[in-house]
Design a protein around this motif. Sequence first.
Motif, PDB file in Angstrom:
ATOM      1  N   ILE A  64       0.846  -1.194   0.000  1.00 51.56           N
ATOM      2  CA  ILE A  64       0.000   0.000   0.000  1.00 51.56           C
ATOM      3  C   ILE A  64       0.881   1.243   0.000  1.00 51.56           C
ATOM      4  CG2 ILE A  64      -1.765   1.266   1.285  1.00 51.56           C
ATOM      5  CD1 ILE A  64      -2.676  -1.484   2.379  1.00 51.56           C
ATOM      6  N   ALA A  65       1.965   1.209   0.783  1.00 54.36           N
ATOM      7  CA  ALA A  65       2.874   2.361   0.829  1.00 54.36           C
ATOM      8  C   ALA A  65       3.478   2.623  -0.541  1.00 54.36           C
ATOM      9  CB  ALA A  65       3.971   2.119   1.859  1.00 54.36           C
ATOM     10  N   ILE A  86       0.884   4.139  -2.867  1.00 44.09           N
ATOM     11  CA  ILE A  86       0.592   5.544  -2.568  1.00 44.09           C
ATOM     12  C   ILE A  86       1.772   6.426  -2.983  1.00 44.09           C
ATOM     13  CG2 ILE A  86       0.190   7.181  -0.695  1.00 44.09           C
ATOM     14  CD1 ILE A  86      -1.312   4.978   0.741  1.00 44.09           C
ATOM     15  N   ALA A 108      -1.013   6.836  -6.348  1.00 42.43           N
ATOM     16  CA  ALA A 108      -2.409   6.418  -6.255  1.00 42.43           C
ATOM     17  C   ALA A 108      -3.068   7.135  -5.076  1.00 42.43           C
ATOM     18  CB  ALA A 108      -2.492   4.915  -6.054  1.00 42.43           C
ATOM     19  N   ASN A 109      -4.365   7.390  -5.217  1.00 44.40           N
ATOM     20  CA  ASN A 109      -5.105   7.977  -4.106  1.00 44.40           C
ATOM     21  C   ASN A 109      -6.050   6.938  -3.542  1.00 44.40           C
ATOM     22  OD1 ASN A 109      -7.045   9.405  -2.478  1.00 44.40           O
ATOM     23  ND2 ASN A 109      -6.225  11.262  -3.389  1.00 44.40           N
ATOM     24  N   ILE A 110      -6.043   6.830  -2.204  1.00 44.84           N
ATOM     25  CA  ILE A 110      -6.819   5.809  -1.531  1.00 44.84           C
ATOM     26  C   ILE A 110      -8.319   6.022  -1.758  1.00 44.84           C
ATOM     27  CG2 ILE A 110      -7.428   6.609   0.800  1.00 44.84           C
ATOM     28  CD1 ILE A 110      -5.002   3.891   0.526  1.00 44.84           C
ATOM     29  N   LEU A 147       7.048   9.230   2.245  1.00 44.72           N
ATOM     30  CA  LEU A 147       5.585   9.197   2.135  1.00 44.72           C
ATOM     31  C   LEU A 147       4.976  10.500   2.648  1.00 44.72           C
ATOM     32  CD1 LEU A 147       4.171   5.718   3.212  1.00 44.72           C
ATOM     33  CD2 LEU A 147       3.483   7.073   1.255  1.00 44.72           C
TER      34      LEU A 147
END
Lengths: 322, 322
Positions: free
Chosen positions: A255-256, A259, A263-265, A307
Amino acid sequence: MRIELSALRLPSRPRRIGREGLLLAALVVLCTIFASQSEFFFSERNLTTVLRNSVDLAVVCAGMTIVIVLGGIDVSVGGILAVSAVLIGRAYQYGMPDWVVVPVGLAAGALLGALNGAIISKTRVPPIVATLGTMYIYIAVLFLVIGGMWISGLPSTLSFLVLGTFAGLPAGVYVIGAVYLLSWLLLRRTPWGRHVVAIGCDEASARLAGIRVDRTKIQAYALLGVFAGLAAVLYVARLRNVEVNIGTNIALEAIAATILGGANIRGGIGSLLGTLMGVLFIKITQNGLVLIGVSSLWETVVIGALLIVVLILDSLESRRVS
Amino acid sequence: MTDALTQRLFFLFGLLIAAGILGALLSPHFLQVSTVAYLLQYVPVLGVLGMVQTLIMLSGGPGIDLSIGATMSLVGLAIAALFGSGVPLVLACLIGLVIGGLLGAVNALLICVLQVPSLMATLATFFAYSGLALALTGGSPIGGIPDWFGVLAQGRFLGIPIHMWTVFVPLAIVLHVMLSRTRIGSHIHAAGNDERAAFLSGVKVWRLRFALYCLSGVVAGLAAIMTLSWFQAARPDAGEGMELLSVTIAVLGGAHIFGGIGRISGTVLAVLIVTTLQVALQLANISQAWQLAAIGSLLIGSVVADNALGKKLRARARSAAT
């Protein structure tokens, strides 16, 4: 319909280029630092090692990007990878040949992924809760099958997939290339991919536009499952054992990386190329820190700091635009 | 039988009794007075984290704090390090709570000021904090906490661990009263139900959430102090896995991941259920796998049941209105 849906991709265009450029710059800076501190860093052997270590995460991340573009999330990929790996290990122990073992691993991944998708789309449990639940269940399956003992000494017949070289390039390049090309074609060049983007942008509208939302979701999660199964095959091929704690960190790392890649959650926005660069960033950090004699424990700090920087830049940019 | 939340409490209470009966059937050692103290030993740390996670989810956004475990590890280390450098332990604990609040404020800044989705922001700080905890200590624990400090988590009063009396129960009562009896509580509910409507009616939604993320850091500090007293050492991985476990507890307790719904009493019951299952299976010497499988199925099952129930209630309300 075709024109309308492809227009949905337009808003993300300018930002995606910005993000990939930013990541490239970060990678160049990082590599320069590492190369100046250690002459071994740019050696062929080291770069091959980095690549071999990135294969599992890169493959999983391709699927994760599609699921996040869809507006979902899957924290159970580590569990899927673990169950696939332990089934592969057991199948080998029963003396099955490669052409049985590999499909078993992939099919297990597809099935568990589809189960996630079915729970999420049919029961409307939010994706993070549903996959949190299935993560516990998959880890339980792993424990029950593995019985507290490592499976080790598995055959090396598949090792060429990760450790071999073809036409002067490490085999991992081809595996990653194939997975990302396939994912990119699916996401950006097929109606299915446009449906995924449309659902990620606005699920209710997508449903009204006649897209089969539930089916698309199940397929996307199943695809991620297949990639997790493939990652399990590659993991077993590389290390030839199955540990009890296999796959524990891969979900959050994936996921990290996704992102980091832009990508946007919230869904609708994501870049496979960016994700791949995110994976490389994570893995090069891991490798380089050890080479320049800094404890590898700083690796997560670097990932976290980058991040945070990236999220702040994103937020400032979107504020400027609006 | 009035509203869904009360039904939820009955359901959880039933589950708790079922877990107790299961424990009694599985092991002859379960139905003893000493089991209660043993069981309650595990409750406070997870319990306080689950309660604050409930508050964060309740305030909407959607809100989640994945950095809660990493914050806990980092604060524990900070306290132990401060004490090691000559600061009196009680003062070190107070400073630790402030540090926790500051770490929470970083999340709050990202989420409430820069408008980064909470999942992404706290994932980033999760990496940063857990990385720092490992990197600053080189992965080894900091010990040397004096014996008298162990009283907090190891001592008993009337057979019940002291940190139950002094931390868990008071915090549960304070938070419960705050949620159900004060204006802040109704503002939290309003923000979670419909942040636009809440904002238009004068609730300072983002200031409220900012405070809650800071509170989350402070409570993680409390958990760190209890763990420090329990093990008399600060481990860099003390909070590992707590982020997902606290989310599990909150959701099992009836908190809705998108906000507006949730109760402290549900969270308290949920943590008791999970701990009872854990202890029962431990006493009966049954594989941990079954506990994970049970938690996973409960998590998904409870949300599915909630959704079905909610649909029925909405239908009833509609038919009553026409």
